[in-house]
Design a protein around this motif. Structure first.
Motif: not given
Ligand SMILES: [Zn+2]
Lengths: 196, 237
Positions: A80, A128, A60, A57-58, A101-103, A70
Motif C-alpha cells: 500500500l 485500510r 481518491t 478503499r483508496c 495499491m494506493y491510499y 482498487c
C-alpha cells in the motif's frame, strides 16, 4: 447590479487564487463572450458534484463505490503506497515501478493551517492498512516539512500495528549533475549519504 | 514595486500560504527587521528556483523591496548548515513557529529572540534535549515581548530567596508563600532565580519552568495552539 450577477461573482470566489476583481472579470466573460461554455461548466459542475465521491478503499476520486484500480486483480494487494494527492498517484503510476495499491490522503499534516489527523481522517487510512492483507506500506508523501511530518506519524502509527513501513528515498535527480542541482537537495543528499 | 530595498537579511520562513495563481506569501522571521510577510512571485510554478528554498526551519538570506504591508521577495539564498527536522523535533519547530506568528507583531525587530529561535533549531536539528531548548526559547519570547516580569523580585518588591516557595500570579509576578502554604502551582525561589539567569540546567527548575511557561503562553495566546492540539492527536495515533 442584478442579484444573480452578484451571486455569480461571489460564487466564483471559491476558486483558488480568484479575488473579487478576477471573479468579476470571469463572470463578465462567461455571460458576455461564452454563454455556451458557461452552460457546459454549470452542467459539468452539477454532474461532478452528484457523481464524484471518494473511493472507499483508496480515498481518491471515483464514480463507483470502489475505484477501478482498487478492483484490479493484477495489482499486489500486500503493498500500500500512501500519497498526498491524486496528482502524486498519477506520477507514481507513470514510473511503472510500482504494482501495489494506493491510499490518497487528500492533504498533509500542516499544523499552522490547523490540519492534523482528525482533518485528514487518518483513522480511515489505519483501517485500510490493517485489513489483514496489506503487509508493507510505502510512504510517498512530499519532501516538504509537512510531507515529512505526515510520513513520520503515519509511519509510527502503522509500524506499531506490525506493518513493514518504508519511505521513498530522496537525493539527486536521475541523470542530474551536481553543478545544476539545487543546494537544498545536495545538502540533504550529503546528510543522508549511504555506505557502499 | 520600487521603494526601499533590503538586502541579504538572515531569516527563516515561519509559514507560507498560496497567493493568487502562482505565488506564495511567506511569513519570514528576519534578524534585523522582525517578522515580515513577503510575496514570493511565481514561486508556485513547477520549475521555480525559489520554491525548493523557501522551506521552514532552514537558515536563509533574503532580500526584498517595497514599502507597503506586503513586500516583494527579490532573492533567497541558502545559508544551510542544518539538517531537515523530523519527527517530534519537527513538531517542536511548528510549535515555535505558531508562537512567533501569533505573538510577534509585524516589523518589530528582536535580534535576541531571533538568536534564541536559531539556537532552538540548532538544538532540534542535532537531537539535543527538546524540553530544555523549548523552555529557553519560550523564556526569550516572553521576555523580548515584554510580558515577563522580573523573575528575581517578588510582587512585594523583595528579592526572591532560593530558600522560599512562591506562586506566580500573571501580571503581578512571584508571590511568596507563607510557611505551611502550598499549591499546585508552587515554584521554588531557585527556579525563579534560574529563570532570571536563563539557566535551566537543574531538573527541578526545568520541570517547574515548563508549567509556568505553559500558563504564561496560554495567557498570551488566549486560546489553544493548533500545533499543540495536532501534536497531541498525532501521539495518540
Ligand atoms: Zn480506490
Amino acid at each position: 447590479m442584478p442579484a444573480a450577477l452578484d451571486q455569480l461573482i461571489d460564487a466564483l470566489r471559491v476558486l483558488p487564487g480568484v479575488g473579487p476583481k478576477s471573479a468579476q472579470r470571469i463572470a463578465y466573460h462567461l455571460l458576455q463572450r461564452d454563454r455556451n461554455g458557461a452552460g457546459r461548466l454549470a452542467r459539468a459542475l452539477d454532474t461532478a458534484l452528484a457523481q464524484i465521491r471518494h473511493c472507499s478503499r483508496c480515498n481518491t476520486f471515483t464514480e463507483a463505490e470502489i475505484c477501478e484500480r482498487c478492483m484490479s486483480a493484477s495489482r499486489d494487494p500486500q503493498q500500500l503506497c500512501v500519497v498526498e494527492m491524486p496528482a502524486d498517484l498519477a506520477m507514481l503510476e507513470q514510473t511503472h515501478a510500482y504494482r501495489g495499491m494506493y491510499y490518497v490522503l487528500m492533504g498533509r499534516v500542516s499544523p499552522l493551517d490547523g490540519i492534523g489527523p482528525r482533518e485528514l481522517k487518518l483513522d480511515r487510512l489505519l483501517a485500510r492498512a490493517t485489513d489483514g492483507t496489506v503487509q508493507e506500506v510505502i510512504l510517498a508523501t512530499n519532501f516538504t516539512n509537512e510531507g515529512e511530518a505526515t510520513a513520520h506519524y503515519v509511519g509510527e502509527m502503522l509500524r506499531a500495528r506490525g506493518l513493514k513501513v518504508s519511505r521513498i528515498a530522496r537525493g539527486l535527480p536521475v541523470g542530474g549533475e551536481l553543478e545544476h542541482t539545487d543546494i537544498g537537495t545536495i545538502a540533504q543528499a550529503l546528510y543522508e549519504r549511504r555506505a557502499l | 514595486m520600487s521603494g526601499k530595498r533590503v538586502e541579504q537579511q538572515p531569516g527563516f520562513v515561519l509559514h507560507a500560504y498560496p497567493w493568487r495563481e502562482t505565488s506564495f506569501v511567506v511569513d519570514v522571521l528576519s534578524r534585523n527587521h522582525g517578522r515580515v510577510p513577503l510575496i514570493a512571485k511565481g514561486a508556485r510554478r513547477p520549475r521555480s528556483a525559489m520554491r525548493g528554498l523557501l522551506l521552514a526551519f532552514q537558515p536563509l538570506e533574503l532580500s526584498w523591496s517595497g514599502t507597503g504591508e506586503l513586500k516583494t521577495l527579490v532573492s533567497v539564498d541558502w545559508s544551510g548548515g542544518l539538517p531537515l527536522l523530523s519527527g517530534s523535533a519537527l513538531m517542536c519547530g511548528y510549535y515555535a513557529n505558531e508562537l512567533l506568528v501569533r505573538l510577534l507583531p509585524r516589523e518589530d525587530p528582536h535580534p535576541k529572540l531571533f538568536d534564541a529561535y536559531a539556537a532552538l533549531l540548532q538544538a532540534l536539528a542535532h537531537g539535543r534535549p527538546q524540553d530544555l531548548a523549548l523552555r529557553l526559547f519560550e523564556l526569550a519570547l516572553v521576555r523580548e515581548l515584554g510580558y515577563a516580569p522580573t523573575f528575581d523580585i517578588d510582587a512585594d518588591g523583595e528579592p526572591v530567596s532560593p530558600e522560599c516557595d512562591y506562586i506566580f500570579i500573571i501580571e503581578q509576578g512571584p508571590v511568596k508563600l507563607q510557611d505551611g502554604q502550598s499549591g499546585e502551582q508552587a515554584l521554588s525561589g531557585q527556579t525563579l532565580l534560574d529563570l532570571a539567569n536563563a539557566d535551566l540546567s537543574a531538573s527541578e527548575s526545568l520541570t517547574q519552568a515548563k508549567n509556568l511557561m505553559r500558563r504564561l503562553i496560554h495567557h498570551l495566546i488566549g486560546g489553544t495552539l493548533e500545533s499543540r492540539r495536532i501534536f497531541m492527536e498525532l501521539q495518540e495515533l
